[in-house]
Each structure stands twice: as C-alpha cells, then as structure tokens.
Enzyme design. Structure first.
Site, PDB file in Angstrom:
ATOM      1  N   SER A 111       0.790  -1.236   0.000  1.00 56.27           N
ATOM      2  CA  SER A 111       0.000   0.000   0.000  1.00 56.27           C
ATOM      3  C   SER A 111       0.817   1.278   0.000  1.00 56.27           C
ATOM      4  CB  SER A 111      -0.973  -0.004   1.183  1.00 56.27           C
ATOM      5  OG  SER A 111      -2.018  -0.917   0.944  1.00 56.27           O
ATOM      6  N   LEU A 112       2.133   1.207  -0.001  1.00 54.22           N
ATOM      7  CA  LEU A 112       2.911   2.409  -0.288  1.00 54.22           C
ATOM      8  C   LEU A 112       2.689   2.844  -1.734  1.00 54.22           C
ATOM      9  CD1 LEU A 112       4.289   1.458   2.386  1.00 54.22           C
ATOM     10  CD2 LEU A 112       6.396   2.435   1.491  1.00 54.22           C
TER      11      LEU A 112
END
Length: 376
Positions: free
Chosen positions: A62-63
C-alpha cells in the site's frame, strides 16, 4: 572498555530482531530533508544469509496508494477530472449496488478516500462476497486482468451508502482503471511519466526490473518469521510474492509496486514540501486535508483520512507524540511511514516481515523512539 550507548531507535530495531518479530529492516529518519538517522539491520534473506542493505528493493504493497493518488491529482489540477465526477463517467459498467439493489453514485473522491462502500477481501469474514467472487486484493497473482477484477468487484454489495462511512478498499485500483481511460495509456506509463520519472525514482515500478535485488519476504510466525511463498496467509491477507516478478500481472493501483527506500523518501519529501515539482502546493494541501475526521479511525483511534494517507486528527486518542496533521500509512509486506510537517520529520521503516512491520509493536516502538531521539 565501556560499551557505546545505543540510541532509542537502535534499541527498538535490535529488540525486534532479537525477539524474532522481524527478519530485517531499513529505517530512515529525515528532518528538513536531511538524514538524521539511517540503519540497515537484520537479514534481507535468512536462507542465503544476506544482510539487509540500502540497495534493496521491496514489495511496497500500500505504499503504492499515495503514488497513484498523486498521479490522479495531476489530472485534477489540469481540470481533466474532478473529484466529484462519478466513476461511471469513465467506467460505465462499474455500478456496484447496495444490499437492497439500489446503485448509488460513487465519485472519484469516494474512491480516493475509501468512503465508497467498497472493501477488501481480507477485511471480510470468511466466505464473504469478495472471496466467493474470487476478487483479487492486488497482492495475490490471479489469471486475469484489471478489467475482470473490476467486473467481479462490481458484483459485490457495497457496505454502505457512498460518503456515509469509511472502509479500507480497492478504490485505488478502480482509480487506476479510471486513469487508464483518461490518459489512454497503461497505469505504469502514467505513473512513470507523472511521478516516478520526474522524481528520479529509478527503482520504483510495477514489477521488479532486477529480481536479484528484491528483499526476501517473510510472514509472522513462531518461534520466528516464516518464509513467504505464493499462497502464504496471515490475518486473512493472501500473498503471491511472485507477482512482483511477473510483468503481465495487472498493475494494482493500491498494492502493486516495488521500490527502494531512497526512492520513497524522494516522494515523501516532495509531499512534505509542497509537491516537489510534480504537483502544486495547493494540491498537496488538499491531499493533506483531513476529510474523514477522527471518527474514521483509519489507522486507529484519532486518525482521519486525506487523499492517499491517514491524517492524525486527535493525537491524544492515539496516545501519539506526533503533531496534529501528521500523515501516515503502511504496507502489508511489513512497512510503515509517517510525515510530521509540524516537526519537519519524514520517517520510513521498511521491513521484510508481514504484518509485524506494518502494524505490530515495531511500528509503535519506531514512532516513539523517533520522538525520544528527535522530538522538538
């Protein structure tokens, strides 16, 4: 001979490794863009005996989200899209329904802020609709593309009326499909042209160009983390680490990128300082504005949500030393980061251990150690 005094950060890192909660980590702290702490510790590959080092590439999970959100905001700046546009203006067939069968309008802002009513399979109860429909969370490798995943996603019932709640979701994957329609090019090319290219994030992409540089992933286990393989599951998250090696895997706007710490720090500093040339300061200010309030509890008590990240609305509720307005999120392969604009801090902790590195004690220990060492 007197042993050297260890910093709070050193103790936090070495404690997590000694207790076998994480395999390895790379922690960097910037103040005003200058490195004030950097430590590579533990193992990048236990089986090969390879030490963690700064050249490694990580599966970002999710970065990816704030990077794709920044690309979307470029088109908002240009007036090509608006946050209140309905998703059906770009994806006419994407019309999920509420349990009563009604199909409410979902806007791009709903997707970007996780207020659309969509979700993720890993936050469902076992046997939920996402699992029954075979919807990919963007972390596993499935034999179909983004269009098919969105077709399946549109069949799952919405959890609530769009705009009336907060639920972490595949919304950024849908945004990726919107961007492909707007730009008439694949999402990886869009992101490279608008974000990673201008910021010289040369090791950040939707698949690993040099697989030998990837940190080996592990999952939480006892008495020590277990080697992650395709099909590994922890806390309902299903992983396919081979996805990062497959250039044909669909580009998940919410979880699909790989990258290096130095690259991500360039991006986070661009967001801390007002856009870094890829976005206007007023656009970044809009992204940093809390749109959910503390009631969202997006990253625990006290956390609201902006565009691309959690926003700290009430530090006391979280027992946090961070200043109000701090931006924060993580990645399911074991990462956490935050930007505290008030204290001029950017902190990135990449690990190769899921999920301890994202939301375990390690995350809190690193946060608290940063403020013990460098708090104003």
């Amino acid at each position: 001979m007197t042993a050297p005094v260890k910093s709070s950060l050193d103790r936090a890192i070495e404690g997590a490794i000694a207790e076998k909660r994480i395999m390895g980590t790379l922690v960097t702290v910037l103040r005003d863009g200058e490195v004030i702490y950097r430590r590579a510790a533990g193992l990048a590959d236990r089986e090969a005996g390879r030490a963690m080092d700064e050249t490694l590439v990580f599966r970002l999970a999710s970065l990816t989200k704030p990077i794709v959100t920044a690309a979307a905001m470029h088109y908002v700046e240009a007036g090509t899209i608006r946050l209140d546009d309905p998703v059906t203006a770009f994806l006419p067939d994407f019309q999920p329904a509420l349990p009563d069968g009604t199909r409410p309008a979902i806007t791009l802002e709903h997707l970007l802020t996780h207020t659309s009513g969509l979700g993720y399979g890993f936050i469902e109860e076992p046997g939920g609709a996402y699992q029954r429909l075979g919807i990919s969370d963007g972390l596993d490798l499935r034999p179909f593309g983004l269009a098919e995943n969105l077709r399946r996603l549109a069949q799952a019932p919405l959890a609530f009326e769009p705009g009336s709640g907060w639920r972490y979701s595949l919304g950024i994957d849908v945004i990726g499909a919107v961007l492909e329609q707007v730009a008439r090019e694949p999402l990886p090319a869009i992101v490279d042209r608008l974000v990673t290219g201008p910021l010289s994030m040369t090791d950040t992409a939707f698949h690993a160009r040099e697989p030998e540089r990837l940190a080996t992933p592990y999952v939480d286990g006892a008495p020590e983390p277990e080697l992650m393989v395709d099909g590994s599951v922890t806390s309902n998250v299903v992983y396919s680490p081979s996805r990062a090696l497959d250039p044909t895997a669909y580009p998940s706007g919410g979880a699909g990128m790989v990258g290096r710490a130095a690259d991500m720090l360039k991006f986070f500093e661009a967001m801390r300082t007002g856009g870094g040339g890829i976005l206007k300061p007023e656009t970044v200010a809009e992204m940093r504005r809390d749109r959910g309030g503390a009631a969202a509890q997006s990253d625990g008590p006290g956390w609201g949500f902006g565009l691309g990240w959690g926003v700290l609305a009430d530090p006391a509720a979280d027992g946090s030393p961070q200043a109000p307005g701090t931006l924060q999120w993580g990645g399911a392969y074991g990462h956490n980061w935050f930007i505290d604009p008030v204290n001029r801090l950017t902190v990135l902790a990449l690990t190769n251990t899921a999920l301890e590195g994202m939301w375990g004690q390690f995350k809190r220990d690193i946060r608290d150690a940063v403020y013990e060492e460098f708090g104003s």
